[in-house]
Scaffold this active site. Structure first.
Site, PDB file in Angstrom:
ATOM      1  N   THR A   1     -20.318  55.740  40.126  1.00 56.61           N
ATOM      2  CA  THR A   1     -20.890  55.428  41.426  1.00 56.61           C
ATOM      3  C   THR A   1     -21.826  54.234  41.324  1.00 56.61           C
ATOM      4  O   THR A   1     -22.512  54.046  40.327  1.00 56.61           O
ATOM      5  CB  THR A   1     -21.628  56.645  42.015  1.00 56.61           C
ATOM      6  OG1 THR A   1     -22.157  56.268  43.278  1.00 56.61           O
ATOM      7  CG2 THR A   1     -22.769  57.103  41.135  1.00 56.61           C
ATOM      8  N   GLN A   2     -21.829  53.417  42.348  1.00 56.12           N
ATOM      9  CA  GLN A   2     -22.709  52.256  42.383  1.00 56.12           C
ATOM     10  C   GLN A   2     -24.075  52.605  42.963  1.00 56.12           C
ATOM     11  O   GLN A   2     -25.008  51.833  42.855  1.00 56.12           O
ATOM     12  CB  GLN A   2     -22.073  51.140  43.213  1.00 56.12           C
ATOM     13  CG  GLN A   2     -20.766  50.651  42.634  1.00 56.12           C
ATOM     14  CD  GLN A   2     -20.940  50.063  41.247  1.00 56.12           C
ATOM     15  OE1 GLN A   2     -21.827  49.257  41.024  1.00 56.12           O
ATOM     16  NE2 GLN A   2     -20.113  50.490  40.310  1.00 56.12           N
TER      17      GLN A   2
END
Length: 130
Positions: free
Chosen positions: A25-26
């Protein structure tokens, strides 16, 4: 397809779809998982773990997710920590406003439940749920 990919598929027995690179996930968020409530003859018991995960990393080991509001109410929150902080801020303001009236009345657990229900419904109706 490069030689390395063909080798990995042959050695591991993987198809093309499972060879996709690992993605992370960013925007990781701090989350908690387990809150348990039990109702029994003489009352209610609440329990929660204290682990806060940041993405897939177990980052915080002493995150309290049970909070007392007023004399008779304990609220337990699982999920995103920022949602818990928002609800805690709203409930603290409600309790402080009630105490500032100084009329001797206290907010009952049923009243806090109704208040939380309305906050969550309002946010969900705006397509901005907690």
């Amino acid at each position: 397809m490069c030689i390395r990919d063909r080798y990995q598929r042959r050695v591991r027995g993987l198809s093309g779809s499972t060879m996709d690179p690992h993605t992370r996930t960013q925007q990781p968020i701090v989350t908690g998982t387990s809150v348990l409530g039990l109702k029994y003859r003489d009352g209610v018991m609440l329990a929660a773990d204290t682990l806060g995960s940041y993405g897939s990393m177990a980052r915080f080991t002493s995150m309290a997710r049970l909070k007392q509001f007023g004399e008779f109410t304990v609220v337990g929150v699982g999920g995103d920590l920022s949602d818990m902080q928002y609800l805690q801020q709203q409930l603290t303001q409600l309790i402080e406003h009630e105490e500032a009236l100084d009329d001797g009345s206290k907010i009952a657990p049923r009243g806090i439940h109704k208040y939380l229900t309305r906050i969550l419904y309002n946010r969900r109706s705006k397509m901005d749920p907690l």
